[in-house]
Scaffold this motif. Sequence first.
Motif, mmCIF file in Angstrom:
data_model
loop_
_atom_site.group_PDB
_atom_site.id
_atom_site.type_symbol
_atom_site.label_atom_id
_atom_site.label_comp_id
_atom_site.label_asym_id
_atom_site.label_seq_id
_atom_site.Cartn_x
_atom_site.Cartn_y
_atom_site.Cartn_z
ATOM 1 N N GLU A 1 41.715 34.016 41.184
ATOM 2 C CA GLU A 1 41.586 33.851 39.735
ATOM 3 C C GLU A 1 41.193 32.415 39.417
ATOM 4 O O GLU A 1 41.554 31.490 40.153
ATOM 5 C CB GLU A 1 42.923 34.127 39.038
ATOM 6 N N ASN B 1 36.902 43.863 36.947
ATOM 7 C CA ASN B 1 37.822 43.445 35.869
ATOM 8 C C ASN B 1 38.189 44.606 35.001
ATOM 9 O O ASN B 1 37.520 45.410 34.599
ATOM 10 C CB ASN B 1 37.200 42.341 35.017
ATOM 11 N N ALA C 1 49.796 30.571 29.775
ATOM 12 C CA ALA C 1 49.688 32.027 29.796
ATOM 13 C C ALA C 1 48.721 32.492 30.879
ATOM 14 O O ALA C 1 47.705 31.853 31.138
ATOM 15 C CB ALA C 1 49.202 32.521 28.437
ATOM 16 N N THR C 2 49.048 33.594 31.517
ATOM 17 C CA THR C 2 48.178 34.142 32.558
ATOM 18 C C THR C 2 46.934 34.784 31.967
ATOM 19 O O THR C 2 45.988 35.050 32.695
ATOM 20 C CB THR C 2 48.928 35.177 33.424
ATOM 21 N N ASP C 3 46.889 35.001 30.646
ATOM 22 C CA ASP C 3 45.690 35.587 30.058
ATOM 23 C C ASP C 3 44.543 34.581 29.976
ATOM 24 O O ASP C 3 43.432 34.926 29.609
ATOM 25 C CB ASP C 3 45.967 36.209 28.696
ATOM 26 N N ASP C 4 44.792 33.320 30.344
ATOM 27 C CA ASP C 4 43.729 32.318 30.448
ATOM 28 C C ASP C 4 43.008 32.421 31.783
ATOM 29 O O ASP C 4 42.072 31.679 32.029
ATOM 30 C CB ASP C 4 44.297 30.899 30.316
ATOM 31 N N CYS D 1 41.707 29.692 36.351
ATOM 32 C CA CYS D 1 42.480 29.454 35.143
ATOM 33 C C CYS D 1 41.765 28.403 34.295
ATOM 34 O O CYS D 1 41.607 27.249 34.734
ATOM 35 C CB CYS D 1 43.884 28.977 35.495
ATOM 36 N N GLN E 1 40.697 34.228 34.714
ATOM 37 C CA GLN E 1 39.631 35.195 34.947
ATOM 38 C C GLN E 1 39.700 35.607 36.407
ATOM 39 O O GLN E 1 39.735 34.749 37.298
ATOM 40 C CB GLN E 1 38.274 34.559 34.655
#
Length: 75
Positions: free
Chosen positions: A22, A75, A6-9, A24, A11
């Motif tokens: 980013e 962010n 998942a891309t929500d991992d 990961c 930052q």
Amino acid sequence: MNTDHATDDRQILARCAVCQVEHCADCDTVHLHVGHASLRLTMAAFLSLCATLLEAAQTATPGAVLPATPRRAAN
């Protein structure tokens, strides 16, 4: 390297109009997005790339004052 996570991992470390960087946590890589291109790099490779780009910028713009500290990601 795990690519089905998942891309929500991720930052966001920094971004501007040209690129986004980013980190990961899932695959422990740096994702560098420049336009439509994306690179996945180990942290060591990313830091080496940063040093090389900074050296190139200093060589290409002699006498120019380059920022000492990049701005923080929003962010």
